[in-house]
Design a protein around this motif. Structure first.
Motif, PDB file in Angstrom:
ATOM      1  N   ASP A 120       0.922  -1.331   0.029  1.00  0.00           N
ATOM      2  CA  ASP A 120       0.043   0.034   0.056  1.00  0.00           C
ATOM      3  C   ASP A 120       0.867   1.287  -0.144  1.00  0.00           C
ATOM      4  OD1 ASP A 120      -2.333  -1.413  -0.039  1.00  0.00           O
ATOM      5  OD2 ASP A 120      -2.629  -1.407   2.056  1.00  0.00           O
ATOM      6  N   GLN A 121       2.106   1.271   0.460  1.00  0.00           N
ATOM      7  CA  GLN A 121       3.116   2.357   0.513  1.00  0.00           C
ATOM      8  C   GLN A 121       3.526   2.491  -0.924  1.00  0.00           C
ATOM      9  OE1 GLN A 121       5.335   1.634   3.855  1.00  0.00           O
ATOM     10  NE2 GLN A 121       3.758   1.518   5.414  1.00  0.00           N
ATOM     11  N   MET A 122       3.878   1.354  -1.533  1.00  0.00           N
ATOM     12  CA  MET A 122       4.611   1.595  -2.642  1.00  0.00           C
ATOM     13  C   MET A 122       3.629   2.331  -3.833  1.00  0.00           C
ATOM     14  SD  MET A 122       6.343  -2.060  -2.826  1.00  0.00           S
ATOM     15  CE  MET A 122       7.068  -1.823  -4.410  1.00  0.00           C
ATOM     16  N   LEU A 123       4.295   3.429  -4.402  1.00  0.00           N
ATOM     17  CA  LEU A 123       3.441   4.339  -5.406  1.00  0.00           C
ATOM     18  C   LEU A 123       4.407   4.582  -6.458  1.00  0.00           C
ATOM     19  CD1 LEU A 123       2.093   7.183  -2.846  1.00  0.00           C
ATOM     20  CD2 LEU A 123       0.759   4.826  -3.850  1.00  0.00           C
ATOM     21  N   ALA A 124       3.865   5.010  -7.690  1.00  0.00           N
ATOM     22  CA  ALA A 124       4.582   5.249  -8.748  1.00  0.00           C
ATOM     23  C   ALA A 124       5.496   6.631  -8.577  1.00  0.00           C
ATOM     24  CB  ALA A 124       3.630   5.881  -9.959  1.00  0.00           C
ATOM     25  N   ARG A 125       6.766   6.363  -9.103  1.00  0.00           N
ATOM     26  CA  ARG A 125       7.854   7.453  -8.876  1.00  0.00           C
ATOM     27  C   ARG A 125       7.962   8.249 -10.113  1.00  0.00           C
ATOM     28  NH1 ARG A 125      12.316   3.350  -6.536  1.00  0.00           N
ATOM     29  NH2 ARG A 125      11.617   3.006  -4.504  1.00  0.00           N
ATOM     30  N   THR A 126       7.572   8.019 -11.262  1.00  0.00           N
ATOM     31  CA  THR A 126       7.777   8.434 -12.239  1.00  0.00           C
ATOM     32  C   THR A 126       6.066   8.254 -13.254  1.00  0.00           C
ATOM     33  OG1 THR A 126       8.474   6.524 -13.734  1.00  0.00           O
ATOM     34  CG2 THR A 126      10.143   7.640 -12.835  1.00  0.00           C
ATOM     35  N   GLY A 127       6.188   9.536 -14.166  1.00  0.00           N
ATOM     36  CA  GLY A 127       4.853   9.435 -14.972  1.00  0.00           C
ATOM     37  C   GLY A 127       4.892   8.431 -15.952  1.00  0.00           C
ATOM     38  N   GLY A 205      -9.118  -2.571 -17.228  1.00  0.00           N
ATOM     39  CA  GLY A 205      -9.926  -1.441 -17.986  1.00  0.00           C
ATOM     40  C   GLY A 205     -10.731  -0.755 -16.967  1.00  0.00           C
ATOM     41  N   ASP A 206     -10.493  -0.912 -15.550  1.00  0.00           N
ATOM     42  CA  ASP A 206     -11.032   0.299 -14.867  1.00  0.00           C
ATOM     43  C   ASP A 206      -9.885   1.363 -14.534  1.00  0.00           C
ATOM     44  OD1 ASP A 206     -12.906  -1.533 -13.923  1.00  0.00           O
ATOM     45  OD2 ASP A 206     -11.728  -2.778 -12.523  1.00  0.00           O
ATOM     46  N   VAL A 207     -10.647   2.349 -14.820  1.00  0.00           N
ATOM     47  CA  VAL A 207      -9.896   3.875 -14.612  1.00  0.00           C
ATOM     48  C   VAL A 207     -10.289   4.587 -13.709  1.00  0.00           C
ATOM     49  CG1 VAL A 207      -9.521   3.307 -17.157  1.00  0.00           C
ATOM     50  CG2 VAL A 207     -11.415   4.905 -16.487  1.00  0.00           C
ATOM     51  N   ALA A 208      -9.567   5.893 -13.550  1.00  0.00           N
ATOM     52  CA  ALA A 208      -9.991   6.861 -12.734  1.00  0.00           C
ATOM     53  C   ALA A 208      -9.733   8.265 -13.496  1.00  0.00           C
ATOM     54  CB  ALA A 208      -9.423   6.928 -11.628  1.00  0.00           C
ATOM     55  N   GLU A 209     -10.169   9.176 -13.250  1.00  0.00           N
ATOM     56  CA  GLU A 209     -10.007  10.643 -13.723  1.00  0.00           C
ATOM     57  C   GLU A 209      -8.679  11.131 -13.729  1.00  0.00           C
ATOM     58  OE1 GLU A 209     -12.468  13.529 -12.185  1.00  0.00           O
ATOM     59  OE2 GLU A 209     -14.542  12.847 -13.140  1.00  0.00           O
ATOM     60  N   PRO A 210      -8.044  11.531 -14.803  1.00  0.00           N
ATOM     61  CA  PRO A 210      -8.684  12.205 -15.902  1.00  0.00           C
ATOM     62  C   PRO A 210      -9.031  11.210 -17.071  1.00  0.00           C
ATOM     63  CG  PRO A 210      -6.484  12.925 -15.983  1.00  0.00           C
ATOM     64  CD  PRO A 210      -6.569  12.084 -14.781  1.00  0.00           C
ATOM     65  N   GLN A 211      -8.707  10.096 -16.867  1.00  0.00           N
ATOM     66  CA  GLN A 211      -8.877   8.973 -17.966  1.00  0.00           C
ATOM     67  C   GLN A 211     -10.575   8.830 -18.090  1.00  0.00           C
ATOM     68  OE1 GLN A 211      -7.158   7.118 -20.307  1.00  0.00           O
ATOM     69  NE2 GLN A 211      -9.105   6.887 -21.167  1.00  0.00           N
ATOM     70  N   SER A 212     -10.965   9.120 -19.136  1.00  0.00           N
ATOM     71  CA  SER A 212     -12.490   8.777 -19.543  1.00  0.00           C
ATOM     72  C   SER A 212     -12.652   6.981 -19.228  1.00  0.00           C
ATOM     73  CB  SER A 212     -13.087   9.099 -20.748  1.00  0.00           C
ATOM     74  OG  SER A 212     -12.745  10.513 -20.913  1.00  0.00           O
ATOM     75  N   ARG A 213     -13.762   6.911 -18.947  1.00  0.00           N
ATOM     76  CA  ARG A 213     -14.235   5.515 -18.835  1.00  0.00           C
ATOM     77  C   ARG A 213     -14.038   4.615 -20.070  1.00  0.00           C
ATOM     78  NH1 ARG A 213     -19.145   3.906 -20.290  1.00  0.00           N
ATOM     79  NH2 ARG A 213     -20.823   5.420 -20.752  1.00  0.00           N
ATOM     80  N   VAL A 255       0.532  10.861  -7.014  1.00  0.00           N
ATOM     81  CA  VAL A 255       1.394  10.197  -8.001  1.00  0.00           C
ATOM     82  C   VAL A 255       1.455  11.040  -9.217  1.00  0.00           C
ATOM     83  CG1 VAL A 255       0.743   7.853  -7.093  1.00  0.00           C
ATOM     84  CG2 VAL A 255      -0.753   9.149  -8.859  1.00  0.00           C
ATOM     85  N   PRO A 256       2.568  10.839  -9.950  1.00  0.00           N
ATOM     86  CA  PRO A 256       2.800  11.447 -11.180  1.00  0.00           C
ATOM     87  C   PRO A 256       1.631  11.165 -12.359  1.00  0.00           C
ATOM     88  CG  PRO A 256       4.831  10.419 -10.621  1.00  0.00           C
ATOM     89  CD  PRO A 256       3.748   9.716  -9.605  1.00  0.00           C
ATOM     90  N   ALA A 257       1.658  12.193 -13.213  1.00  0.00           N
ATOM     91  CA  ALA A 257       0.520  12.139 -14.049  1.00  0.00           C
ATOM     92  C   ALA A 257       0.854  11.061 -15.240  1.00  0.00           C
ATOM     93  CB  ALA A 257       0.642  13.691 -14.947  1.00  0.00           C
ATOM     94  N   VAL A 258      -0.183  10.445 -15.581  1.00  0.00           N
ATOM     95  CA  VAL A 258      -0.121   9.635 -16.684  1.00  0.00           C
ATOM     96  C   VAL A 258      -1.146  10.146 -17.970  1.00  0.00           C
ATOM     97  CG1 VAL A 258      -1.097   7.281 -17.436  1.00  0.00           C
ATOM     98  CG2 VAL A 258       0.123   7.764 -15.404  1.00  0.00           C
ATOM     99  N   SER A 259      -0.498   9.965 -19.323  1.00  0.00           N
ATOM    100  CA  SER A 259      -1.131  10.478 -20.438  1.00  0.00           C
ATOM    101  C   SER A 259      -2.516   9.639 -20.531  1.00  0.00           C
ATOM    102  CB  SER A 259      -0.463  10.240 -21.671  1.00  0.00           C
ATOM    103  OG  SER A 259       0.774  11.038 -21.512  1.00  0.00           O
ATOM    104  N   VAL A 260      -3.776  10.161 -21.088  1.00  0.00           N
ATOM    105  CA  VAL A 260      -5.065   9.552 -21.298  1.00  0.00           C
ATOM    106  C   VAL A 260      -5.145   8.919 -22.366  1.00  0.00           C
ATOM    107  CG1 VAL A 260      -6.066  11.104 -19.587  1.00  0.00           C
ATOM    108  CG2 VAL A 260      -6.069  11.868 -22.089  1.00  0.00           C
ATOM    109  N   MET A 261      -5.945   8.016 -22.894  1.00  0.00           N
ATOM    110  CA  MET A 261      -6.249   7.290 -24.063  1.00  0.00           C
ATOM    111  C   MET A 261      -7.710   7.870 -24.626  1.00  0.00           C
ATOM    112  SD  MET A 261      -7.101   3.100 -24.604  1.00  0.00           S
ATOM    113  CE  MET A 261      -8.604   3.363 -23.958  1.00  0.00           C
ATOM    114  N   PRO A 262      -7.481   8.072 -25.638  1.00  0.00           N
ATOM    115  CA  PRO A 262      -8.958   8.687 -26.313  1.00  0.00           C
ATOM    116  C   PRO A 262      -9.991   7.451 -26.214  1.00  0.00           C
ATOM    117  CG  PRO A 262      -7.405   8.415 -28.093  1.00  0.00           C
ATOM    118  CD  PRO A 262      -6.568   8.095 -26.744  1.00  0.00           C
ATOM    119  N   VAL A 263     -11.220   7.741 -25.936  1.00  0.00           N
ATOM    120  CA  VAL A 263     -12.309   6.874 -25.808  1.00  0.00           C
ATOM    121  C   VAL A 263     -13.386   7.225 -26.937  1.00  0.00           C
ATOM    122  CG1 VAL A 263     -13.730   5.678 -24.430  1.00  0.00           C
ATOM    123  CG2 VAL A 263     -11.595   6.128 -23.673  1.00  0.00           C
TER     124      VAL A 263
END
Length: 419
Positions: A120-127, A205-213, A255-263
């Protein structure tokens, strides 16, 4: 716990002479049969602890972790999927002989809790998200272990955002799975999972904002891609588990930002009474819903097209603040300038239909992009037009005029009619 380089040893005492603890994976877990219980278990867990996805729900893997914690000589590798995946490895020590069944279980449960707390403590370090590299890292850790049963568990959305598997470059609609798999093999990008007993993928396939479902069709295509990757990687068994409890999302900046996929949702699949356009990047009205005569902006069946658009008109009447952009697209045939002109005229034709249903024209922007747009599906195959993909490119796409995609369209100068 105390760290030993990049390995962590759960600090319990003495030796485990026989296994009194018989821990079976529950219906949610991906575990072993009773016959295999007394083997060491080498478990690799990939945590999608990055933006655009729900917080990794580690409670889903408790049974798998508990089973490993009850076996002497087992190991658990915790791997964070981000732009540069990293790992921590937990070695399970031997346990003192002669303890009661209850004591053995208590020791295993304490170990499992410590490991899940670490996870639970391990998080993304890079985008970004590089699940292929995370899987390759997991495979290296598992293949370095001698003997025992080897399993890979993944808690991730599966939406990778870096080459060679970058889902942000186009939509999943119309994607050619075999072409992707062949390209990955040619680039030697398929991880080596030979000798790994099972791969269990949670929450694909489960996502969170800003990624559209993503749509159910996209989830199906995403499953086909990852199933194909794991099959070609040599995994003996692959299982996907969805519709499971999700945990909270990450706080902004955690956590660092991740690019979104168009849906893009196909209009024919929508139930307009249940839809919320704010949850979608785009809605595509292709040839199966609003058809035009070839190479013209004339509708094949004007009344049928109006019927299709009733849901949009109803939504816009119920949401008077919603502003739409209608974007015409085409297949990759002819010169781009002609395609841009034709696609703009088709967007205008759809605008007129919505105005006839009572929508104020000032709420409807139009644009023509031809085949240069974020929604374009590769419709060229062996030097010829792939008609199946081309049909999906001949569309008018509905966007939220206040969204990022609409801003990109304006920025490229494709606007036909603006505010």
């Amino acid at each position: 716990m105390r760290k030993q380089g990049n390995r962590i040893r759960v600090n319990n005492i003495c030796r485990f002479v026989f296994l009194a603890l018989a821990v079976l994976a529950s219906a949610v877990g991906c575990g072993a049969s009773k016959k295999e219980e007394e083997q060491a278990v080498h478990l690799a867990v990939i945590l999608g602890a990055h933006a655009n996805a729900p917080r990794a729900n580690t409670s889903l893997i408790y049974d798998s972790v508990l089973e490993a914690c009850g076996q002497s000589g087992s190991s658990i590798s915790l791997i964070v999927n981000d732009g540069a995946p990293y790992a921590s490895v937990v070695d399970i020590p031997e346990t003192k002989a002669g303890l009661s069944r209850e004591k053995y279980r208590s020791i295993a449960e304490d170990r499992a809790r410590q490991i899940l707390e670490l996870a639970d403590q391990m998080l993304a370090r890079t985008g970004e998200s590089d699940l292929l590299s995370a899987a390759a890292l997991a495979a290296r850790h598992l293949n370095a272990e001698e003997g025992g049963r080897k399993e890979l568990v993944i808690l991730d959305s599966g939406l990778t955002t870096v080459p060679p598997l970058d889902f942000t470059e186009s939509t999943l609609d119309g994607i050619q799975t075999e072409q992707i798999l062949d390209a990955l093999e040619e680039q030697d990008a398929v991880p080596d999972l030979k000798g790994i007993e099972s791969v269990c993928f949670y929450n694909l396939g489960d996502v969170a904002e800003p990624q559209s479902r993503i749509t159910e069709g996209d989830r199906k295509r995403l499953t086909e891609i990852w199933k194909g990757i794991f099959d070609r990687a040599g995994a003996k068994r692959v299982e996907f588990r969805t519709d499971l409890p999700l945990s909270a999302v990450y706080a902004e900046g955690e956590v660092p930002a991740v690019s979104v996929m168009p849906v893009v949702e196909q209009a024919s699949a929508l139930v307009w009474e249940e839809i919320d356009l704010d949850e979608l990047d785009a809605v595509s009205f292709g040839e199966e819903t609003i058809a035009f005569l070839p190479d013209t902006d004339e509708l094949v069946d004007r009344e049928a097209a109006k019927k299709v658009l009733e849901g949009v008109a109803g939504y816009m009447k119920e949401h008077p603040q919603f502003q739409a952009m209608l974007v015409g697209t085409t297949a990759k045939t002819g010169d781009l300038e002609s395609c841009i002109s034709l696609s703009g005229k088709r967007a205008e034709a759809v605008r007129e239909l919505l105005m006839e249903q009572g929508i104020d024209g000032i709420r409807l922007e139009t644009a023509g992009t031809g085949y240069e747009n974020p929604f374009y599906i590769n419709d060229q195959k062996d030097g010829a037009l792939d008609e199946t993909a081309a049909a999906k490119n001949r569309s008018v796409i509905l966007l939220d005029a206040s969204g990022d995609m609409a801003s990109q369209i304006r920025g490229h100068g494709y606007l036909v009619r603006g505010q």
